[in-house]
Structure formats: structure tokens, C-alpha cells
Design a protein around this motif. Structure first.
Motif, PDB file in Angstrom:
ATOM      1  N   CYS A   1       0.852  -1.181   0.000  1.00 53.60           N
ATOM      2  CA  CYS A   1       0.000   0.000   0.000  1.00 53.60           C
ATOM      3  C   CYS A   1       0.891   1.235   0.000  1.00 53.60           C
TER       4      CYS A   1
ATOM      5  N   CYS B   1       0.156   3.273   3.588  1.00 54.14           N
ATOM      6  CA  CYS B   1       0.565   2.784   4.918  1.00 54.14           C
ATOM      7  C   CYS B   1       1.585   1.649   4.859  1.00 54.14           C
TER       8      CYS B   1
ATOM      9  N   CYS C   1      -7.069   1.761   3.616  1.00 53.34           N
ATOM     10  CA  CYS C   1      -6.743   3.126   3.178  1.00 53.34           C
ATOM     11  C   CYS C   1      -7.676   3.577   2.059  1.00 53.34           C
TER      12      CYS C   1
HETATM   13 ZN   LIG Z   1      -2.913   1.191   3.491  1.00 54.60          ZN
END
Ligand SMILES: [Zn+2]
Length: 168
Positions: free
Chosen positions: A84, A87, A119
Motif C-alpha cells: 500500500c 501505509c 486506506c
Molecule cells: Zn494502506
């Protein structure tokens, strides 16, 4: 597992990745020259044993326009190293439009990133600034060499000297 063979144009620019069967056809037809072999690997036929080619160079220059790396889910995840971009999570990965489509965001390499489901939901239909999420790296359009290097580091170290990438 069967290893792939890297094909260089006559000017040594990488142009394709092919199977070992195709590589032998090119060599036997005298269309390509083998520059490097996979160490300790061989290809056996009924009567003969050959070294396993790793890198070929075409004997004639081929004018092949490079159309770019295909934009799809797999290639996008590979570009972002399966993490990701907000994050760093490697779980429940999805694709996120950095600028949402509803705000005119395009579907291209520069506006698509890998984002975990959490997210992505958090971000919703907002820009990163509006949602308080921070992009860890700037999206980029990967080159063929980028993907070849990534593959080479995992599967085919023999390619590295031909990609302008240092071996470990
Ligand atoms: Zn994330």
C-alpha cells in the motif's frame, strides 16, 4: 522451473523475453547469438545436451517500437512492490485513483497506485490531502528495464550485466 531467455537487439537494448524453445529456434536459424548461459543448467534432447541460454543478441537490427509496459493490476502491484502506497501494508491490496475519477483523475500510471482496502475506504472519493493520507512515493511509468530487472533479481541474475543493473 523453466527459465526465460532475455533477447537484446543488435545494439544490446533489451527487447523481449522468450521461452527456451524459441531461443533455440533463433539460434539454429542463425538469427541470434547466445551471449550468456545459466550456470549449471542444461537442455537435453534425445541425442544431445546443450547449455541453457540466458541472454541472446539478435544478429540483425530489428526496428521494434516499444509500446510501454501494459497497465494492469499485476504490473501495478509489481511497480509498487506489493505494498500500500499510503501505509505500507501488504494485505488486501486494491487499486486507488490518487485523484478520484469523479474529480477528473485519469486511469494511467501517474494516477494509479496500490492501496490496501483500509486506506482505500478511508480515502473514499477524496484527494490524499483532503483525506489526510500521505503518498509514500510518487507514481511513475515503469520502463521495460524496470520490470526486467525486477525479474532478473529474483530469477535470472545472468541478465543483470546486460540491463545496466549491478548484481548483488
Ligand atoms: Zn494502506
Amino acid at each position: 522451473m523453466e527459465k526465460r531467455v532475455l533477447v537484446l537487439n543488435m545494439d544490446h537494448s533489451p527487447i523481449a523475453v522468450i521461452t527456451v524453445q524459441k531461443a533455440f529456434v533463433l539460434i539454429f536459424l542463425d538469427k541470434a547469438t547466445c551471449l550468456s548461459h545459466y550456470e549449471g543448467m542444461e537442455v537435453r534432447t534425445v541425442n544431445e545436451v546443450f547449455s541453457y541460454p540466458a541472454v541472446l543478441r539478435l544478429n540483425e537490427y530489428k526496428n521494434i517500437p516499444f509500446r510501454g509496459v501494459l497497465l494492469n493490476r499485476n504490473n501495478l502491484f509489481r511497480r509498487d512492490k506489493g505494498a500500500c502506497q499510503y501505509c505500507g501494508s501488504k494485505k488486501n491490496l486494491t487499486i486507488d485513483h490518487v485523484i478520484p475519477r469523479s474529480k477528473g483523475g485519469k486511469t494511467n500510471w501517474m494516477n494509479l497506485i496500490t492501496a490496501c482496502n483500509r486506506c482505500n475506504v478511508l480515502k473514499g472519493d477524496k484527494t490524499p490531502e483532503q483525506s489526510g493520507l500521505v503518498l509514500q512515493s510518487k507514481p511513475f511509468k515503469p520502463s521495460l528495464v524496470f520490470f526486467l530487472s525486477e525479474y532478473a533479481e529474483r530469477q535470472a541474475e545472468e541478465w543483470l550485466p546486460f540491463l545496466g543493473v549491478k548484481a548483488y
